[in-house]
Design a protein around this motif. Structure first.
Motif: not given
Length: 317
Positions: A1-8, A54-63, A90-94
């Protein structure tokens, strides 16, 4: 399940300007939370089987799972919010987040939150600022409790003790006995359970109050480890086990509260409620050890309660 968003830009600024809790860990964070898709009631955080984030190109560790050394007891996993901040742009990039899991017929919902993680010291300071219950309100609570339950008494132990520094309990607790807010917040910072150590019922942060009456008593009564609450809301120190009755000098006014002669419910005297002014110093060491073993030793399902660790997370917006 993918999710794409950008920080303000505002969110990026909040994260960048927040202080570091430890090297590389900002206090303002983007966290991922997962629970069952069930709108009938508030849901606890619950990871699906075989989860991978997975966040962008890296997997995130899960407890991971806590191993169990008991036969037939399955390992447990603490389902806590997953901090994604260090992997985000931490930019306008998605940003692209992909969650994968094993499909076993359950439906899950995912939420992304911008939060500020607070330390136990910060939570204590906030509690001291907005969470103090006025002594007169506490006195009224004492009178009401003893009126409804005149035979009540709180058991104490003979263990080595240290005095309470910030007497605290939950608004929902039915007992007069307090626990130490400093110790309680520190323990829940390390391993969040938010259960009252006196009655073992839920005591989340937003229900905690500082007992203003007991705080004054602790200041005035430096040479005693126990007090007796009397039915009229007054109190009297117990300075030794052999002195279960108050000496004449106890019948004096302290901070506007009259400490009358002892009433123990015997010989026609008014009943009293014994309240311990100390905390077992040995409990801190025991809890340190039990923290490592508790998850292994627990058997059977625990009572369901709302996820407790979120009490240290507040909206950063």
């Amino acid at each position: 399940s993918p999710c794409i968003f950008a920080l303000t830009p505002r969110q990026v600024e909040l994260i960048r300007n927040s202080r570091e809790l430890q090297p590389g860990v900002k206090s303002v964070q983007v966290v991922l939370r997962i629970c069952y898709t069930d709108t009938s009631s508030p849901q606890e955080d619950q990871y699906p089987p075989n989860i991978a984030v997975k966040v962008n190109h890296s997997y995130c560790s899960v407890p991971g799972y806590y191993p169990s050394n008991k036969p037939g007891v399955e390992p447990k996993r603490p389902c806590r919010p997953i901090n994604l901040t260090h992997l985000m742009y931490l930019s306008a990039a998605t940003n692209r987040i992909t969650v994968t899991w094993g499909n076993y017929g359950k439906s899950y919902s995912v939420g992304l939150y911008l939060v500020r993680q607070m330390t136990s010291a910060e939570l204590l300071q906030r509690l001291k600022t907005i969470g103090i219950k006025h002594p007169e309100l506490c006195k009224a609570l004492v009178k009401e409790k003893l009126r409804l339950d005149p035979d009540s008494e709180i058991a104490t132990t003979g263990l080595v003790k240290m005095r309470l520094s910030v007497p605290c309990r939950a608004e929902t607790c039915a007992h007069l006995q307090c626990f130490d807010a400093v110790f309680y917040l520190q323990m829940n910072e390390k391993k969040p359970t938010w259960m009252c150590p006196v009655c073992d019922k839920p005591a989340p942060y937003d229900q905690l109050i500082i007992d203003g009456l007991l705080s004054k008593i602790l200041t005035e009564c430096e040479d005693a480890d126990e007090i007796e609450y009397l039915v009229d809301g007054s109190w009297c120190p117990i300075r030794a086990e052999k002195e279960r009755s108050c000496s004449p000098q106890c019948s004096s006014e302290v901070n506007g509260l009259l400490a009358t002669p002892n009433g123990t419910g015997e010989n026609g005297k008014a009943p009293a409620d014994v309240v311990d002014l100390t905390l077992d110093s040995s409990s801190s060491e025991e809890d340190e050890e039990e923290d490592e073993e508790e998850d292994d030793d627990d058997e059977g399902p625990q009572p369901k309660r709302r996820c407790s660790y979120e009490k240290g997370l507040v909206s950063a917006c």
